[in-house]
Design a protein around this motif. Structure first.
Motif, PDB file in Angstrom:
ATOM      1  N   VAL A  85       0.852  -1.192   0.000  1.00 48.54           N
ATOM      2  CA  VAL A  85       0.000   0.000   0.000  1.00 48.54           C
ATOM      3  C   VAL A  85       0.887   1.240   0.000  1.00 48.54           C
ATOM      4  N   VAL A  86       0.547   2.209  -0.856  1.00 41.03           N
ATOM      5  CA  VAL A  86       1.321   3.446  -0.980  1.00 41.03           C
ATOM      6  C   VAL A  86       0.383   4.635  -0.853  1.00 41.03           C
ATOM      7  N   THR A  87       0.770   5.613  -0.018  1.00 38.27           N
ATOM      8  CA  THR A  87       0.052   6.879   0.088  1.00 38.27           C
ATOM      9  C   THR A  87       1.032   8.004  -0.219  1.00 38.27           C
ATOM     10  N   LEU A  88       0.617   8.926  -1.115  1.00 36.86           N
ATOM     11  CA  LEU A  88       1.498  10.024  -1.486  1.00 36.86           C
ATOM     12  C   LEU A  88       0.672  11.223  -1.913  1.00 36.86           C
ATOM     13  N   THR A  89       1.371  12.336  -2.145  1.00 32.22           N
ATOM     14  CA  THR A  89       0.733  13.543  -2.665  1.00 32.22           C
ATOM     15  C   THR A  89       1.037  13.645  -4.150  1.00 32.22           C
ATOM     16  N   SER A 334       7.721  13.658  16.273  1.00 34.85           N
ATOM     17  CA  SER A 334       7.362  12.239  16.182  1.00 34.85           C
ATOM     18  C   SER A 334       6.429  11.944  15.005  1.00 34.85           C
ATOM     19  N   PRO A 335       5.320  12.680  14.833  1.00 35.91           N
ATOM     20  CA  PRO A 335       4.475  12.380  13.663  1.00 35.91           C
ATOM     21  C   PRO A 335       5.181  12.635  12.334  1.00 35.91           C
ATOM     22  N   LEU A 336       6.055  13.635  12.290  1.00 30.59           N
ATOM     23  CA  LEU A 336       6.814  13.879  11.055  1.00 30.59           C
ATOM     24  C   LEU A 336       7.786  12.732  10.781  1.00 30.59           C
ATOM     25  N   LEU A 337       8.445  12.243  11.833  1.00 32.10           N
ATOM     26  CA  LEU A 337       9.336  11.095  11.659  1.00 32.10           C
ATOM     27  C   LEU A 337       8.568   9.887  11.125  1.00 32.10           C
ATOM     28  N   ASP A 338       7.411   9.616  11.708  1.00 32.27           N
ATOM     29  CA  ASP A 338       6.591   8.485  11.245  1.00 32.27           C
ATOM     30  C   ASP A 338       6.183   8.673   9.793  1.00 32.27           C
ATOM     31  N   TYR A 339       5.770   9.894   9.456  1.00 35.20           N
ATOM     32  CA  TYR A 339       5.291  10.174   8.101  1.00 35.20           C
ATOM     33  C   TYR A 339       6.405  10.003   7.066  1.00 35.20           C
ATOM     34  N   ARG A 342       7.579   6.303   6.726  1.00 36.25           N
ATOM     35  CA  ARG A 342       6.631   5.518   5.921  1.00 36.25           C
ATOM     36  C   ARG A 342       6.748   5.881   4.439  1.00 36.25           C
ATOM     37  N   LYS A 343       6.865   7.168   4.177  1.00 37.48           N
ATOM     38  CA  LYS A 343       6.966   7.639   2.792  1.00 37.48           C
ATOM     39  C   LYS A 343       8.259   7.140   2.139  1.00 37.48           C
ATOM     40  N   THR A 344       9.369   7.176   2.871  1.00 42.99           N
ATOM     41  CA  THR A 344      10.656   6.738   2.318  1.00 42.99           C
ATOM     42  C   THR A 344      10.685   5.234   2.141  1.00 42.99           C
ATOM     43  N   GLY A 349      10.885   0.656  -1.269  1.00 48.72           N
ATOM     44  CA  GLY A 349      10.461  -0.724  -1.078  1.00 48.72           C
ATOM     45  C   GLY A 349      11.129  -1.394   0.107  1.00 48.72           C
ATOM     46  N   THR A 350      11.383  -0.621   1.170  1.00 39.61           N
ATOM     47  CA  THR A 350      12.041  -1.140   2.363  1.00 39.61           C
ATOM     48  C   THR A 350      11.069  -1.189   3.533  1.00 39.61           C
ATOM     49  N   ALA A 351      11.549  -1.719   4.651  1.00 42.36           N
ATOM     50  CA  ALA A 351      10.730  -1.784   5.872  1.00 42.36           C
ATOM     51  C   ALA A 351      11.592  -1.378   7.065  1.00 42.36           C
ATOM     52  N   LYS A 352      12.371  -0.315   6.914  1.00 38.54           N
ATOM     53  CA  LYS A 352      13.268   0.134   7.970  1.00 38.54           C
ATOM     54  C   LYS A 352      12.459   0.756   9.121  1.00 38.54           C
ATOM     55  N   ARG A 353      13.049   0.716  10.305  1.00 34.38           N
ATOM     56  CA  ARG A 353      12.451   1.339  11.479  1.00 34.38           C
ATOM     57  C   ARG A 353      13.581   1.858  12.368  1.00 34.38           C
ATOM     58  N   PHE A 354      13.274   2.855  13.190  1.00 37.07           N
ATOM     59  CA  PHE A 354      14.265   3.423  14.096  1.00 37.07           C
ATOM     60  C   PHE A 354      14.250   2.672  15.426  1.00 37.07           C
TER      61      PHE A 354
END
Length: 468
Positions: A85-89, A334-339, A342-344, A349-354
């Motif tokens: 699933v992809v969400t973008l502007t 925090s919400p900007l980091l999450d956003y 997710r966008k990156t 096509g990665t699943a990285k997390r901090f």
């Protein structure tokens, strides 16, 4: 299931036909794209969102339409590439911003058979949000007062940004001049686009020009255009300027403080008279546009230094709008980091997390480059980190150095033991990165070699990024 199979089912079960009727009734545009990228169906409101009729897109590929800039980027193309699933502007060819989500539909073999996307119009969402606020003000029950909301592309959770967006709502439909101020990277261009798409001129063009990015010698022709043969190297047929292109819509002048004094007088005349002369022209060109300007400079100080016209300053700043820096609205980090994460991840096509430690540093950092710096660092970490969990050691060095123990304590509710352990970890990892060997680290820190070896092994294992 593909479209042919669906139509076969519709023939067997006529009640299923009502599904398309339901999708047609929705305000949000719905599109169905095949696994080969061919657009199979779009709802009738596609033309409203993208300025092109459904008959002109059905049967063509989403890749062709992206290349022709009917919309950029293509959410369906990204879904087919990443299988998620992809969400973008998305930006339409008229300059309108649409928030689009693409969802893959899998067949029995686990392969993508369709991509279904739906488009959210920010202006329509704005009206719904206003109605929601009216309900709240009337005393309707609600659980959370200020949830983090993506509002027209603005991700926020702070009261400071909520106040900015409340001001945007007040002036979105007005024709008054808006001057957006704030440090570089705070998102002035995002707010300018929101003003356009939430206002009465949203169906017209949004023309943006960065006045700092164009040499003074070319800025006049870029803004005002020129007639044929106006100067050496000019096009034979002349060229329309950005001001003329903004007719019926919004002209956004970013870094307006960089406009040279001679051009400021000409710009003031355009604002007041709604007409101007192209270079080499003998007849005026009449225009109708809304002006939004932005700057990271103190225009009042420039006026005092005689580098900016006072009359132009007062015309631009009928309604000043200041965006606070990210360090003054830390709730948005925090919400900007999450956003952005997710966008990156969707982009690559990665699943990285901090990791928890990395998040502590990011939340405590002062972000002198504001939102733009945060976005760049998230993308840098996703690209360079070797493991799915991005450790504190994967962060750029200046981020780790820019977070003090006191800042870490302010950003998270840490007990003393955890805070001291975090500090020790950062010192050990930094020393190991610099001195390389356990003997050299022990000598530099004044501890025994066995102690240095144990600590390096412990923190390197936890960080998943360095070798003993």
């Amino acid at each position: 299931m593909n479209i042919t199979e669906y139509r076969t089912l519709c023939a067997q079960y006529p009640s299923l036909r009502s599904l398309f009727s339901v999708m047609e009734a929705l305000h949000d545009n719905i599109a169905i794209v095949g696994k080969d990228g061919i657009i199979l169906w779009v709802s009738s409101c596609f033309e409203r969102n993208y300025g092109i009729s459904r008959d002109e897109v059905v049967g063509r590929t989403t890749y062709e339409l992206e290349a022709e800039r009917v919309f950029t980027p293509s959410v369906a193309a990204l879904v087919l590439k990443t299988r998620r699933v992809v969400t973008l502007t998305e930006t339409s060819q008229s300059g309108q911003l649409n928030i689009v989500t693409g969802v893959p539909v899998y067949d029995q073999n686990g392969d993508i058979s369709l991509v279904v996307s739906y488009t959210v119009d920010p202006a329509y969402s704005l009206r719904l949000y206003d109605e929601y606020q009216n309900i709240l003000s009337a005393g309707a029950p609600h659980e959370e007062k200020n949830p983090p909301l993506p509002y027209g592309g603005v991700v926020y959770a702070s009261a400071a940004m909520q106040e900015v967006l409340e001001q945007v709502r007040k002036v979105a439909d007005l024709e008054t001049g808006i001057l957006i101020t704030g440090e570089s990277g705070v998102g002035k261009n995002v707010v300018a686009r929101l003003l356009h798409h939430a206002g009465q001129r949203s169906s017209g063009p949004l023309v943006e020009i960065n006045c700092a990015g164009i040499p003074d010698s070319l800025l006049e022709s870029e803004l005002f255009g020129y007639e044929s043969g106006s100067f050496t190297g000019a096009r034979q047929r002349g060229k329309p300027g950005r001001i003329e292109q903004a007719h019926g819509g919004t002209l956004f002048l970013d870094e307006v403080g960089e406009i040279p004094l001679p051009l400021q007088a000409k710009l003031l005349e355009v604002i007041q008279e709604k007409r101007f002369f192209k270079l080499g022209a003998h007849k005026p060109t009449h225009v109708d546009f809304r002006l939004v300007a932005a700057t990271n400079q103190d225009l009042r100080a420039l006026v005092r230094k005689k580098r900016f016209r006072s009359d132009l300053f007062f015309r631009l700043s009928t309604f000043p709008l200041t965006i606070p820096p990210l360090r003054d609205r830390r709730e948005d980090i925090s919400p900007l980091l999450d956003y952005f994460l997710r966008k990156t991840n969707d982009k690559y096509g990665t699943a990285k997390r901090f990791s928890t430690a990395a998040l502590q540093h990011l939340r405590a950092y002062t972000w002198p480059g504001n939102v733009r710096e945060l976005q760049n660092i998230v993308e840098q970490c996703v690209i360079t980190a070797d493991h799915e969990e991005i450790a504190a050691a994967d962060l750029p060095e200046h981020v780790s150095l820019g977070t003090t123990p006191s800042a870490l304590l302010q950003s998270d509710s840490l007990d003393l033991k955890t805070a001291l352990e975090n500090c020790e970890r950062d010192i050990i990892l930094a020393a190991h990165a610099r001195y390389k060997t356990t003997v050299a680290v022990a000598r530099a820190l004044g501890i025994s070699q066995p102690s240095a070896a144990r600590k390096i092994a412990r923190y390197c294992r936890a960080g998943n990024s360095m070798q003993k």
